[in-house]
Design a protein around this motif. Structure first.
Motif, mmCIF file in Angstrom:
data_model
loop_
_atom_site.group_PDB
_atom_site.id
_atom_site.type_symbol
_atom_site.label_atom_id
_atom_site.label_comp_id
_atom_site.label_asym_id
_atom_site.label_seq_id
_atom_site.Cartn_x
_atom_site.Cartn_y
_atom_site.Cartn_z
ATOM 1 N N THR A 15 0.825 -1.206 0.000
ATOM 2 C CA THR A 15 0.000 0.000 0.000
ATOM 3 C C THR A 15 0.858 1.255 0.000
ATOM 4 O OG1 THR A 15 -1.692 -1.199 1.267
ATOM 5 C CG2 THR A 15 -1.875 1.196 1.186
ATOM 6 N N ASP A 16 0.731 2.051 -1.065
ATOM 7 C CA ASP A 16 1.342 3.382 -1.162
ATOM 8 C C ASP A 16 2.844 3.345 -0.870
ATOM 9 O OD1 ASP A 16 1.239 6.082 -1.735
ATOM 10 O OD2 ASP A 16 0.812 6.667 0.339
ATOM 11 N N ILE A 17 3.558 2.481 -1.593
ATOM 12 C CA ILE A 17 4.994 2.302 -1.361
ATOM 13 C C ILE A 17 5.786 3.423 -2.037
ATOM 14 C CG2 ILE A 17 6.978 0.792 -1.676
ATOM 15 C CD1 ILE A 17 4.953 -0.355 0.240
ATOM 16 N N HIS A 18 6.589 4.117 -1.223
ATOM 17 C CA HIS A 18 7.506 5.149 -1.723
ATOM 18 C C HIS A 18 8.933 4.754 -1.355
ATOM 19 C CE1 HIS A 18 4.572 8.498 -2.653
ATOM 20 N NE2 HIS A 18 3.811 7.705 -1.914
ATOM 21 N N LYS A 19 9.864 5.026 -2.277
ATOM 22 C CA LYS A 19 11.276 4.762 -1.985
ATOM 23 C C LYS A 19 12.148 5.671 -2.843
ATOM 24 C CE LYS A 19 14.838 2.612 -0.168
ATOM 25 N NZ LYS A 19 15.150 2.739 1.268
ATOM 26 N N SER A 20 13.140 6.300 -2.198
ATOM 27 C CA SER A 20 14.100 7.143 -2.904
ATOM 28 C C SER A 20 15.512 6.710 -2.540
ATOM 29 C CB SER A 20 13.904 8.620 -2.543
ATOM 30 O OG SER A 20 12.634 9.090 -2.933
ATOM 31 N N PHE A 21 16.439 6.934 -3.459
ATOM 32 C CA PHE A 21 17.853 6.700 -3.204
ATOM 33 C C PHE A 21 18.604 7.987 -3.519
ATOM 34 C CE2 PHE A 21 16.317 2.391 -4.161
ATOM 35 C CZ PHE A 21 16.812 1.701 -3.064
ATOM 36 N N GLY A 22 19.272 8.535 -2.503
ATOM 37 C CA GLY A 22 20.018 9.768 -2.714
ATOM 38 C C GLY A 22 19.142 10.923 -3.161
ATOM 39 N N GLY A 23 17.910 10.933 -2.696
ATOM 40 C CA GLY A 23 16.993 11.999 -3.065
ATOM 41 C C GLY A 23 16.297 11.793 -4.395
ATOM 42 N N VAL A 24 16.643 10.701 -5.095
ATOM 43 C CA VAL A 24 16.014 10.411 -6.393
ATOM 44 C C VAL A 24 14.883 9.404 -6.186
ATOM 45 C CG1 VAL A 24 16.365 9.501 -8.722
ATOM 46 C CG2 VAL A 24 18.183 10.815 -7.591
ATOM 47 N N PRO A 25 13.620 9.773 -6.475
ATOM 48 C CA PRO A 25 12.497 8.846 -6.280
ATOM 49 C C PRO A 25 12.596 7.643 -7.211
ATOM 50 C CG PRO A 25 11.723 11.116 -6.571
ATOM 51 C CD PRO A 25 13.174 11.092 -6.969
ATOM 52 N N VAL A 26 12.446 6.450 -6.635
ATOM 53 C CA VAL A 26 12.461 5.218 -7.422
ATOM 54 C C VAL A 26 11.072 4.593 -7.462
ATOM 55 C CG1 VAL A 26 13.452 2.898 -7.589
ATOM 56 C CG2 VAL A 26 14.889 4.823 -6.884
ATOM 57 N N LEU A 27 10.338 4.672 -6.359
ATOM 58 C CA LEU A 27 8.944 4.233 -6.307
ATOM 59 C C LEU A 27 8.092 5.390 -5.788
ATOM 60 C CD1 LEU A 27 9.309 0.629 -4.814
ATOM 61 C CD2 LEU A 27 8.793 1.232 -7.184
ATOM 62 N N LYS A 28 6.972 5.633 -6.476
ATOM 63 C CA LYS A 28 6.148 6.815 -6.181
ATOM 64 C C LYS A 28 4.709 6.400 -5.871
ATOM 65 C CE LYS A 28 8.919 9.221 -9.683
ATOM 66 N NZ LYS A 28 8.873 9.884 -11.017
ATOM 67 N N GLY A 29 4.513 5.820 -4.691
ATOM 68 C CA GLY A 29 3.159 5.504 -4.260
ATOM 69 C C GLY A 29 2.552 4.306 -4.954
ATOM 70 N N VAL A 30 3.289 3.202 -5.009
ATOM 71 C CA VAL A 30 2.811 1.987 -5.687
ATOM 72 C C VAL A 30 1.932 1.174 -4.735
ATOM 73 C CG1 VAL A 30 3.499 -0.207 -6.711
ATOM 74 C CG2 VAL A 30 4.792 1.870 -7.232
ATOM 75 N N THR A 31 0.757 0.815 -5.198
ATOM 76 C CA THR A 31 -0.152 -0.062 -4.460
ATOM 77 C C THR A 31 -0.403 -1.314 -5.296
ATOM 78 O OG1 THR A 31 -1.239 1.729 -3.256
ATOM 79 C CG2 THR A 31 -2.486 -0.311 -3.520
ATOM 80 N N LEU A 32 -0.172 -2.474 -4.688
ATOM 81 C CA LEU A 32 -0.276 -3.737 -5.421
ATOM 82 C C LEU A 32 -0.817 -4.804 -4.481
ATOM 83 C CD1 LEU A 32 0.459 -5.487 -7.951
ATOM 84 C CD2 LEU A 32 2.696 -5.856 -6.875
ATOM 85 N N ASN A 33 -1.834 -5.536 -4.935
ATOM 86 C CA ASN A 33 -2.411 -6.633 -4.165
ATOM 87 C C ASN A 33 -2.326 -7.925 -4.966
ATOM 88 O OD1 ASN A 33 -3.316 -4.900 -2.011
ATOM 89 N ND2 ASN A 33 -4.955 -4.213 -3.372
ATOM 90 N N HIS A 65 7.911 5.115 2.832
ATOM 91 C CA HIS A 65 6.515 5.268 3.248
ATOM 92 C C HIS A 65 5.724 4.101 2.675
ATOM 93 C CE1 HIS A 65 2.771 7.285 4.351
ATOM 94 N NE2 HIS A 65 2.303 6.963 3.160
ATOM 95 N N GLY A 66 4.681 3.681 3.359
ATOM 96 C CA GLY A 66 3.840 2.594 2.878
ATOM 97 C C GLY A 66 4.017 1.329 3.690
ATOM 98 N N THR A 67 3.142 0.353 3.442
ATOM 99 C CA THR A 67 3.150 -0.887 4.216
ATOM 100 C C THR A 67 3.083 -2.099 3.303
ATOM 101 O OG1 THR A 67 0.730 -0.896 4.416
ATOM 102 C CG2 THR A 67 1.984 0.210 6.164
ATOM 103 N N VAL A 68 3.602 -3.234 3.819
ATOM 104 C CA VAL A 68 3.512 -4.533 3.166
ATOM 105 C C VAL A 68 2.875 -5.500 4.154
ATOM 106 C CG1 VAL A 68 4.766 -6.447 2.110
ATOM 107 C CG2 VAL A 68 5.575 -4.098 1.775
ATOM 108 N N SER A 69 1.829 -6.208 3.737
ATOM 109 C CA SER A 69 1.133 -7.151 4.610
ATOM 110 C C SER A 69 0.979 -8.493 3.911
ATOM 111 C CB SER A 69 -0.253 -6.615 4.986
ATOM 112 O OG SER A 69 -0.163 -5.375 5.649
ATOM 113 N N VAL A 70 1.066 -9.573 4.692
ATOM 114 C CA VAL A 70 0.803 -10.920 4.204
ATOM 115 C C VAL A 70 -0.350 -11.487 5.016
ATOM 116 C CG1 VAL A 70 1.713 -13.244 3.893
ATOM 117 C CG2 VAL A 70 3.194 -11.279 3.501
ATOM 118 N N LYS A 71 -1.440 -11.831 4.342
ATOM 119 C CA LYS A 71 -2.655 -12.319 4.997
ATOM 120 C C LYS A 71 -3.110 -11.382 6.115
ATOM 121 C CE LYS A 71 -2.384 -17.288 4.062
ATOM 122 N NZ LYS A 71 -2.343 -18.647 4.667
ATOM 123 N N GLY A 72 -3.004 -10.092 5.856
ATOM 124 C CA GLY A 72 -3.456 -9.100 6.818
ATOM 125 C C GLY A 72 -2.463 -8.744 7.892
#
Length: 518
Positions: A15-33, A65-72
């Protein structure tokens, strides 16, 4: 469907995964189920964020930012052990095998079978043999991992992940170095896991694989989720356009017309360990493909021609000049260039700059009395990198920070600082996305148009068919068949190659006289 019912069907939720390296955004709010018993193809160009997302799911990276869940159950960020306990397994593109250990030891590392205080090696070897047999390949469980080719080491890593009972399995380009026969074995495992309710993420740059194995396709571009649809509701053009942000008219450029003169002549070359010597020619401007199964001897033949693998007899001639066998320096002097299968292991030094990597093959030509001639080196490397349209921040950028396609461009271009008559390519687009793949194909055909003789080994049949003027099929280190352009254009060319590669061509479907009489 109520939110509660939906949650029970989701095995993995990002849910809403964000990730940057050295200030450069690599993931911008990815949600995947991911739902149980499904295969999701994760597509995108190199640098789109696919591997980063998978490493966050597996706990190797911590999301900003964001969360990862397995079976809740929400996973603790950056905790690989917790991810494993919740049934998350990943097979990375860069192999994690322990090369000094045997195949069965790699399969059971951390989960060894014991009898009292002692390892039960016999039981582990027996179980490893049975597990490997599912892939329909012959791999000795007692073989040292480092002795296996890249393709077979990849298979062992896939088997290791598949046998742990994981609920979520992520495969990062699992077929990038394996041939059609091993791909079918992989598909069997993927389908079996799907039948057992496992949710799988499968990254690949090959449209045929997406069609063959995926229920759904998700496309990332520049760190954002661009496409998420059932495979039945999307076309190949839709996927490519989502990946690169533009339509890709033609993947393979027109092949140049080859000349009549043979630039590379190989005569009765006996590669150590091969079943028979090989003889063939490659003309100026001609692209000749080498097809076959993993272990057929394609890499060994290229290395032997380049002098990096021992040969015991035969002749190699470039532009009419005999080249000393078993001496790479002599091959380079004669105008040979070699692009190896594993660019990160044998092709480039990831921690070095584009400039330093670009001058490595011909360092002597850029130095006087041990001192580098900075201006001439910089100009030569800059010119060749521009010729292949390298996308970088400059010659000082570390090669390890470039995308896979641009790393491959560095490996190709660095040879052009000197004369190249023969270009030897081993899996030239392994691990390269569809956009960069098209550019590399253009570079290869441009090299051929300049008069180079190109000899290319590839496990990707569309690549062999799309680029080659002719192709040889290899088995046991020997050439067992030749396909001209008409044969390569035949609709059943893949079946023809498989029959030759597996010795099925030697069989006959005609009944014997005795069978007819009965």
């Amino acid at each position: 469907m109520t939110p509660t019912a939906q949650a029970t069907e989701e095995l993995l939720s990002c849910t809403d995964i964000h990730k940057s390296f050295g200030g450069v955004p690599v993931l911008k709010g990815v949600t995947l189920n991911l739902e149980p018993g499904t295969v999701t193809a994760l597509a995108g160009e190199n640098g789109a964020g696919k591997s980063t997302l998978m490493k966050i799911i597996s706990g190797q990276y911590t999301a900003d930012h964001g969360t990862v869940s397995v079976k809740g159950a929400q996973l603790t960020p950056g905790n690989t052990r917790e991810a494993v306990r919740h049934g998350v397994a990943i097979v990375p593109q860069e192999l994690a095998s322990i090369e000094d250990m045997t195949v069965y030891e790699n399969l059971f590392v951390g989960r060894e079978l014991t009898v009292g205080p002692f390892l039960n090696r016999r039981a582990m070897i027996h179980e490893a043999t049975e597990t490997l047999a599912v892939f329909d390949v012959s791999i000795s469980p007692t073989a040292r991992m480092g002795s296996l080719p890249v393709g077979l080491r990849q298979i062992v890593e896939i088997v290791k992940a598949a046998r742990t009972g994981a609920q979520v399995v992520m495969l990062d380009e699992p077929t990038s170095a394996i041939s059609e026969r091993e791909v079918e074995g992989l598909y069997k495992i993927v389908r079996r896991l799907r039948e057992h309710g496992v949710a799988m993420v499968y990254t690949t740059h090959k449209m045929a694989e997406i069609r063959a194995i995926a229920d759904r396709v998700v496309v990332l571009r520049d760190g954002g989720l661009i496409l998420d649809k059932s495979i039945a509701d999307v076309s190949d053009d839709d996927i490519v356009t989502a990946m690169i942000g533009r339509e890709l008219d033609t993947l393979f450029p027109p092949r140049p017309e080859p000349g009549s003169d043979a630039v590379l002549q190989v005569r009765d070359l006996q590669v150590e360990g091969a079943s028979a010597p090989v003889t063939f020619d490659v003309r100026a401007g001609e692209i000749v493909g080498l097809a076959g199964l993993v272990g057929a001897g394609r890499t060994e033949l290229l290395e032997a021609i380049f002098g990096a693998r021992r040969t015991t007899a035969g002749q190699i001639v470039v532009d009419g000049r005999h080249v000393k066998r078993n001496q790479p320096a002599a091959a380079i002097t004669a105008g040979m260039a070699m692009v190896p299968e594993d660019r990160k292991l044998s092709g480039v030094v990831l921690s070095m700059s584009v400039l330093d990597n670009g001058s490595l093959p011909r360092l002597a030509s850029f130095s006087i009395a041990g001192w580098l001639r900075g201006k001439s080196r910089t100009k030569a490397v800059s010119d060749v990198m521009s010729s292949v349209r390298l996308r970088s921040r400059g010659l000082g950028q570390e090669v390890g920070t470039l995308s896979g396609g641009n790393q491959q461009k560095v490996v190709l271009a660095r040879w052009l600082t000197g004369e190249v008559n023969v270009l030897l390519l081993d899996e030239p687009t392994r691990g390269v996305d569809v956009g960069a793949r098209s550019e590399i194909y253009r570079i290869i055909t441009e090299f051929a148009a300049q008069g180079m003789a190109v000899l290319m080994a590839s496990s990707d049949m569309p690549e062999i068919v799309g680029l080659s003027h002719r192709a040889f099929v290899m088995r046991g280190g020997a050439l067992v068949g030749e396909l001209d352009r008409d044969a390569l254009d035949h609709p059943e060319v893949q079946e023809s190659v498989f029959r030759l590669a597996t010795a099925l061509d030697a069989r006959t479907d005609q009944p014997t006289d005795q069978e007819q009489a009965s």
